[in-house]
Design an enzyme around this catalytic site. Sequence first.
Site, PDB file in Angstrom:
ATOM      1  N   ASP A   1      -5.976   1.445  -2.136  1.00 18.12           N
ATOM      2  CA  ASP A   1      -6.637   1.123  -0.871  1.00 18.12           C
ATOM      3  C   ASP A   1      -7.296  -0.245  -0.900  1.00 18.12           C
ATOM      4  O   ASP A   1      -7.303  -0.954   0.105  1.00 18.12           O
ATOM      5  CB  ASP A   1      -7.668   2.194  -0.520  1.00 18.12           C
ATOM      6  CG  ASP A   1      -7.036   3.496  -0.050  1.00 18.12           C
ATOM      7  OD1 ASP A   1      -5.793   3.563   0.045  1.00 18.12           O
ATOM      8  OD2 ASP A   1      -7.796   4.443   0.217  1.00 18.12           O
TER       9      ASP A   1
ATOM     10  N   HIS B   1       0.838  -1.199   0.000  1.00 13.51           N
ATOM     11  CA  HIS B   1       0.000   0.000   0.000  1.00 13.51           C
ATOM     12  C   HIS B   1       0.876   1.254   0.000  1.00 13.51           C
ATOM     13  O   HIS B   1       0.629   2.194  -0.764  1.00 13.51           O
ATOM     14  CB  HIS B   1      -0.920  -0.032   1.227  1.00 13.51           C
ATOM     15  CG  HIS B   1      -1.907   1.069   1.274  1.00 13.51           C
ATOM     16  ND1 HIS B   1      -1.726   2.174   2.070  1.00 13.51           N
ATOM     17  CD2 HIS B   1      -3.084   1.241   0.623  1.00 13.51           C
ATOM     18  CE1 HIS B   1      -2.760   2.986   1.904  1.00 13.51           C
ATOM     19  NE2 HIS B   1      -3.598   2.446   1.034  1.00 13.51           N
TER      20      HIS B   1
END
Length: 107
Positions: free
Chosen positions: A89, A47
């Site tokens: 995300d 991420h």
Amino acid sequence: HLLQFNKMIKEETGKNAIPFYAFYGCYCGWGGSGKPKDATDRCCFEHDCCYGKLTNCNTKWDIYSYSLKDGYITCGKGTWCEKEVCECDKCLRRNLRTYKYGYMFYL
């Protein structure tokens, strides 16, 4: 957007991101270094890398739309940045369920 990311995490795991993931392993939360401790920590590493590639976007504050149906997250319409932040995300789906309490507040 960080609040949307928190919502995604809660929908996927049932856990609130701040107490459970903000200080997890080496990469969950702000910054990070070293080798990821498990699949959850690796997801946080991925991420961070994903956000790092979006240099012209305001990754923590771009507001995007998404839907959750039958366990699948679909990013909605929006600017290129909004869609890409959403894609970063939603990577959390793969590994956040491997959470181990021993890596909370890991030093």
